[in-house]
Enzyme design. Structure first.
Site, PDB file in Angstrom:
ATOM      1  CD  GLU A   7       3.831 -61.831  42.981  1.00 27.75           C
ATOM      2  OE1 GLU A   7       4.185 -63.142  42.944  1.00 27.75           O
ATOM      3  OE2 GLU A   7       3.803 -60.941  41.956  1.00 27.75           O
ATOM      4  CE1 TYR A  21      13.176 -67.806  46.316  1.00 29.00           C
ATOM      5  CE2 TYR A  21      12.135 -66.064  47.383  1.00 29.00           C
ATOM      6  CZ  TYR A  21      12.187 -67.292  47.168  1.00 29.00           C
ATOM      7  OH  TYR A  21      11.106 -68.247  47.351  1.00 29.00           O
TER       8      TYR A  21
END
Length: 149
Positions: free
Chosen positions: A107, A119
């Site tokens: 998250e 990411y």
């Protein structure tokens, strides 16, 4: 050039990890949480990044069967922008793959576009939103994941 290394976190690292933690997050974890993760959580794997024997970053990941969940990752604020987070994330993915992990997720704050960009470099994609996930300001979290196999 300074010597950079990454190794498994030890109990004696917690005080230095806390420096990175408190300087990185609005609602930092406590020393006791790190202690519990290292000593009592059989699914937890924590690593520290060192430059010249000083901890400058850390990462935690829970591995349950073939799924991995990044719990936290941080680099000292003054060292960000030097690809250290990228090196630490790559190391963590390699460790997970070596342990047979097929999927990795995490998250990230909706406002943290710098982390989201990192990411995405590793193939993670947004897969959902956790409304009001962060207790400090009720910010949403974006759930990101990638298939590793």
């Amino acid at each position: 050039m300074a010597e950079l290394s990454i190794r498994k976190m030890e109990l004696s690292d917690i005080s230095q990890v806390m420096e990175v933690e408190t300087r990185s997050f609005e609602s930092p974890w406590t020393e006791d949480i790190f202690y519990q993760e290292i000593v009592k959580n059989k699914h937890a794997h924590y690593y520290v990044m060192l430059i010249e024997k000083k901890i400058v970053g850390f990462v935690g990941v829970w591995i349950v069967f073939d799924d991995a969940q990044i719990t936290n990752i941080a680099i000292l604020p003054e060292l960000r922008g030097n690809k250290l987070g990228e090196k630490l994330f790559r190391f963590t993915m390699q460790q997970a793959i070596g342990m047979g992990v097929e999927r990795l997720s995490l998250e990230v704050r909706a406002s943290n576009t710098v982390a989201q960009r990192l990411y995405r470099k590793f193939g993670l994609v947004a897969g959902g939103i956790r409304k009001n996930y962060y207790s400090d300001n009720n910010e949403d979290a974006i759930v990101m994941w990638v298939n590793l196999k």
